[in-house]
Design a protein around this motif. Structure first.
Motif, short mmCIF file in Angstrom:
data_model
loop_
_atom_site.label_atom_id
_atom_site.label_comp_id
_atom_site.label_asym_id
_atom_site.label_seq_id
_atom_site.Cartn_x
_atom_site.Cartn_y
_atom_site.Cartn_z
N SER A 168 -9.82 3.10 15.46
CA SER A 168 -11.27 3.07 15.63
C SER A 168 -11.91 1.91 14.87
N HIS A 169 -11.07 1.10 14.21
CA HIS A 169 -11.55 -0.04 13.42
C HIS A 169 -12.39 0.39 12.22
N ARG A 170 -12.18 1.62 11.75
CA ARG A 170 -12.91 2.08 10.58
C ARG A 170 -12.16 1.75 9.30
N LEU A 171 -10.87 1.41 9.43
CA LEU A 171 -10.07 0.94 8.30
C LEU A 171 -9.49 -0.42 8.69
N PRO A 172 -10.16 -1.50 8.36
CA PRO A 172 -9.69 -2.83 8.74
C PRO A 172 -8.52 -3.30 7.88
N PRO A 173 -7.81 -4.32 8.34
CA PRO A 173 -6.69 -4.85 7.57
C PRO A 173 -7.11 -5.24 6.16
N GLY A 174 -6.20 -5.02 5.21
CA GLY A 174 -6.46 -5.37 3.83
C GLY A 174 -7.11 -4.27 3.01
N THR A 175 -7.55 -3.18 3.65
CA THR A 175 -8.20 -2.08 2.94
C THR A 175 -7.20 -1.39 2.01
N HIS A 176 -7.57 -1.23 0.76
CA HIS A 176 -6.71 -0.54 -0.21
C HIS A 176 -6.81 0.96 -0.02
N LEU A 177 -5.67 1.63 -0.03
CA LEU A 177 -5.61 3.09 0.11
C LEU A 177 -5.11 3.68 -1.20
N GLY A 178 -6.01 4.20 -2.00
CA GLY A 178 -5.64 4.76 -3.29
C GLY A 178 -5.07 6.16 -3.17
N GLU A 179 -3.95 6.41 -3.82
CA GLU A 179 -3.34 7.75 -3.78
C GLU A 179 -4.31 8.81 -4.30
N ALA A 180 -5.01 8.49 -5.36
CA ALA A 180 -5.94 9.46 -5.96
C ALA A 180 -7.05 9.84 -4.98
N ASP A 181 -7.49 8.87 -4.17
CA ASP A 181 -8.53 9.16 -3.19
C ASP A 181 -8.05 10.18 -2.16
N PHE A 182 -6.82 10.00 -1.69
CA PHE A 182 -6.26 10.95 -0.73
C PHE A 182 -6.08 12.33 -1.37
N CYS A 183 -5.62 12.35 -2.61
CA CYS A 183 -5.44 13.63 -3.30
C CYS A 183 -6.75 14.40 -3.37
N GLU A 184 -7.82 13.67 -3.67
CA GLU A 184 -9.13 14.31 -3.78
C GLU A 184 -9.66 14.74 -2.41
N LEU A 185 -9.50 13.86 -1.41
CA LEU A 185 -10.02 14.16 -0.08
C LEU A 185 -9.32 15.35 0.57
#
Length: 237
Positions: A33-50
């Motif tokens: 959907s182009h909501r996460l463009p190339p180069g976007t950092h994906l933090g483990e802590a963010d996923f844990c919280e989400l």
């Protein structure tokens, strides 16, 4: 013993396998959907919280995403959405044209009234998203239309290849698309559906190749640099 097997199956269904697959699908959908463009950092802590899960579960999802070339796991930086180079972009589109040239004749060979109805329904969903102004949904549904064709071709190997190629093409489009351009014309999908219904193999194969070539030609080799809120990008998935 039968009771234990049932219990084990229940654990699997509600365990980390289901959750890390949910994370995987959320990231893929956000990329398409182009909501996460190339180069976007994906933090483990963010996923844990989400998702209220452990880092172990998150890492399983990230490893799967890296295996499918959706993300890159970089030393000292962690996970980032992959950023294909211009040459990689050309190679990926060339591979996709080759694969879809094989898929379309198989779709026609296996076509039934039910499969034609599926194709028409997918196009109707695309059109509804376009008319409602849901650009992200329209882009995602455009990719899913091509995945549906791969499914209807009946070749599971080609279907797996397409799953990766469509996701990687979405990354490329997010990185190199010309602002304001329309990357997947709904009319061309309509025309393709008509040719499939009429069982015109040569014309349909030519159209899918032309369709993908046009998408590639509308790209520009320029980096996109914008910050993304991970929670916002993954909302709704």
């Amino acid at each position: 013993m039968p009771d234990k097997r049932k219990a084990d199956q229940a654990v699997v269904k509600r365990g980390t396998t289901a959750v890390d697959m949910r994370i995987y699908k959320a990231v893929v959908n956000a990329v398409m959907s182009h909501r996460l463009p190339p180069g976007t950092h994906l933090g483990e802590a963010d996923f844990c919280e989400l998702y209220q899960v452990s880092r172990t579960t998150v890492r399983k999802a990230l490893q799967r995403l890296a295996h499918d070339h959706i993300i890159e796991l970089r030393p000292n930086r962690g996970a980032v959405i992959a950023s294909p180079t211009p040459q990689e972009a050309r190679d990926i589109f060339a591979a996709r044209r080759a694969i879809e040239r094989e898929i379309v004749p198989l779709v026609i060979q296996n076509a039934t009234p039910a499969s034609i109805q599926q194709i028409r329904a997918a196009i109707a969903a695309e059109d509804a998203a376009r008319r409602s102004g849901d650009r992200a949904g329209w882009i995602r549904l455009g990719g899913e239309f091509h995945l549906l064709l791969a499914q209807l071709a009946g070749n599971h190997v080609l279907q797996r290849f397409m799953q990766e190629l469509v996701s990687r093409c979405s990354l490329i489009i997010a990185l190199y698309e010309t602002p304001g351009s329309t990357m997947c014309e709904n009319d061309e999908h309509q025309d393709l559906a008509t040719l499939i219904e009429q069982r015109k193999v040569k014309e349909a194969t030519h159209l899918i190749e032309h369709h993908l070539q046009e998408i590639e030609e509308r790209l520009r080799l320029a980096d996109q640099d914008r910050k993304v809120n991970l929670a916002e990008a993954l909302s709704g998935f």
